[in-house]
Design a protein around this motif. Structure first.
Motif, mmCIF file in Angstrom:
data_model
loop_
_atom_site.group_PDB
_atom_site.id
_atom_site.type_symbol
_atom_site.label_atom_id
_atom_site.label_comp_id
_atom_site.label_asym_id
_atom_site.label_seq_id
_atom_site.Cartn_x
_atom_site.Cartn_y
_atom_site.Cartn_z
ATOM 1 N N LEU A 80 1.204 -0.746 -0.530
ATOM 2 C CA LEU A 80 0.397 -0.032 -0.218
ATOM 3 C C LEU A 80 0.636 0.972 0.106
ATOM 4 N N ASN A 81 0.793 2.064 -0.752
ATOM 5 C CA ASN A 81 1.501 3.338 -1.020
ATOM 6 C C ASN A 81 0.734 4.553 -1.443
ATOM 7 N N THR A 82 0.079 4.476 -2.479
ATOM 8 C CA THR A 82 -1.152 5.949 -2.436
ATOM 9 C C THR A 82 -2.412 5.703 -1.494
ATOM 10 N N GLY A 83 -2.640 4.197 -1.849
ATOM 11 C CA GLY A 83 -3.781 3.798 -2.354
ATOM 12 C C GLY A 83 -4.850 4.338 -3.288
ATOM 13 N N ARG A 109 2.820 1.656 3.614
ATOM 14 C CA ARG A 109 4.400 2.703 3.314
ATOM 15 C C ARG A 109 3.463 3.602 3.898
ATOM 16 N N SER A 110 2.585 3.762 3.921
ATOM 17 C CA SER A 110 1.622 5.162 4.761
ATOM 18 C C SER A 110 1.920 6.623 4.207
ATOM 19 N N HIS A 111 1.569 6.331 2.694
ATOM 20 C CA HIS A 111 1.540 7.881 1.653
ATOM 21 C C HIS A 111 0.716 8.274 0.451
ATOM 22 N N THR A 128 10.538 7.382 1.917
ATOM 23 C CA THR A 128 10.608 8.314 1.215
ATOM 24 C C THR A 128 9.875 7.840 -0.390
ATOM 25 N N LEU A 129 9.850 8.730 -0.735
ATOM 26 C CA LEU A 129 8.880 8.644 -1.939
ATOM 27 C C LEU A 129 9.608 8.272 -2.993
ATOM 28 N N ASN A 130 11.163 8.464 -2.814
ATOM 29 C CA ASN A 130 11.737 7.896 -4.015
ATOM 30 C C ASN A 130 12.411 7.145 -3.714
ATOM 31 N N GLU A 131 12.051 6.033 -2.442
ATOM 32 C CA GLU A 131 12.195 4.598 -2.396
ATOM 33 C C GLU A 131 10.958 3.925 -3.156
ATOM 34 N N HIS A 132 11.568 2.461 -2.974
ATOM 35 C CA HIS A 132 10.932 1.388 -4.125
ATOM 36 C C HIS A 132 10.907 0.047 -3.199
ATOM 37 N N ILE A 133 9.777 -0.153 -3.120
ATOM 38 C CA ILE A 133 9.373 -1.705 -2.097
ATOM 39 C C ILE A 133 9.167 -2.662 -3.651
ATOM 40 N N SER A 134 9.364 -3.744 -3.439
ATOM 41 C CA SER A 134 9.880 -4.928 -4.385
ATOM 42 C C SER A 134 9.247 -6.020 -3.371
ATOM 43 N N SER A 143 10.306 -12.831 -0.429
ATOM 44 C CA SER A 143 11.601 -11.217 0.031
ATOM 45 C C SER A 143 10.248 -10.590 0.095
ATOM 46 N N VAL A 144 11.403 -9.256 0.583
ATOM 47 C CA VAL A 144 10.748 -7.646 0.715
ATOM 48 C C VAL A 144 11.679 -7.029 -0.193
ATOM 49 N N HIS A 145 12.054 -6.365 -0.389
ATOM 50 C CA HIS A 145 13.173 -5.254 -0.488
ATOM 51 C C HIS A 145 13.050 -3.753 -0.722
ATOM 52 N N LEU A 146 13.408 -2.680 0.313
ATOM 53 C CA LEU A 146 13.903 -1.902 0.152
ATOM 54 C C LEU A 146 14.616 -1.479 -0.668
ATOM 55 N N HIS A 147 14.067 -0.488 -2.258
ATOM 56 C CA HIS A 147 15.633 -0.398 -2.938
ATOM 57 C C HIS A 147 15.505 1.669 -2.907
#
Length: 147
Positions: A80-83, A109-111, A128-134, A143-147
């Motif tokens: 869940l990023n922006t909804g 992610r609570s954005h 942050t908004l620039n980070e990405h979760i895969s 797996s869950v990765h933060l980029h």
């Protein structure tokens, strides 16, 4: 999360998991299988077909027609990023008299840009908004990765 879903829905006869295309569908299947294992509830699942690259223009449909009337539905996605995706994924359910709808996400992610809040959350991350979760649930090494 499946135990929490069971606790909150123990009085229901049936729970339907609606997983959003991609990892949301796989996560919904994992939750459905675990709920079948730990409870006597009847459990079904369906895929919410959403084109995440053209969400506003694209059609939102279900992979199959199942009876959802007066039943508990849990909409499931991996992140869940922006909804926005979850808000558009509600479209097929707006004309069905569902008894109760809840939302389950693996990572929140609570954005918030849309008024969407999960009922069940695996992990809450401040990013942050620039980070990405895969998320990868397609193999046995989840797996869950933060980029």
């Amino acid at each position: 999360m499946a135990y929490e879903i069971y606790e909150r829905n123990a009085t229901e006869n049936q729970v339907i998991f609606a997983g959003i295309s991609g990892m949301g569908r796989i996560f919904a299947e994992l939750l459905a299988n675990k709920l079948k294992e730990i409870s006597p509830l009847e459990v079904e699942s369906v895929e919410v077909l959403v084109d995440k690259m053209a969400i506003v223009q694209g059609n939102v449909t279900l992979s199959e027609n199942i009876d959802m009337e007066n039943k508990c539905l849990i909409l499931v996605d991996d992140v869940l990023n922006t909804g926005k995706t979850l808000a558009f994924a509600l479209k097929p359910f707006l004309e069905i008299p569902i008894k109760k709808m809840e939302l389950a996400v693996l990572v929140n992610r609570s954005h918030k840009l849309f008024p969407v809040s999960p009922d069940y959350t695996g992990l809450e991350l401040s990013t942050t908004l620039n980070e990405h979760i895969s998320v990868n649930l397609s193999t046995d090494n989840y797996s869950v990765h933060l980029h």
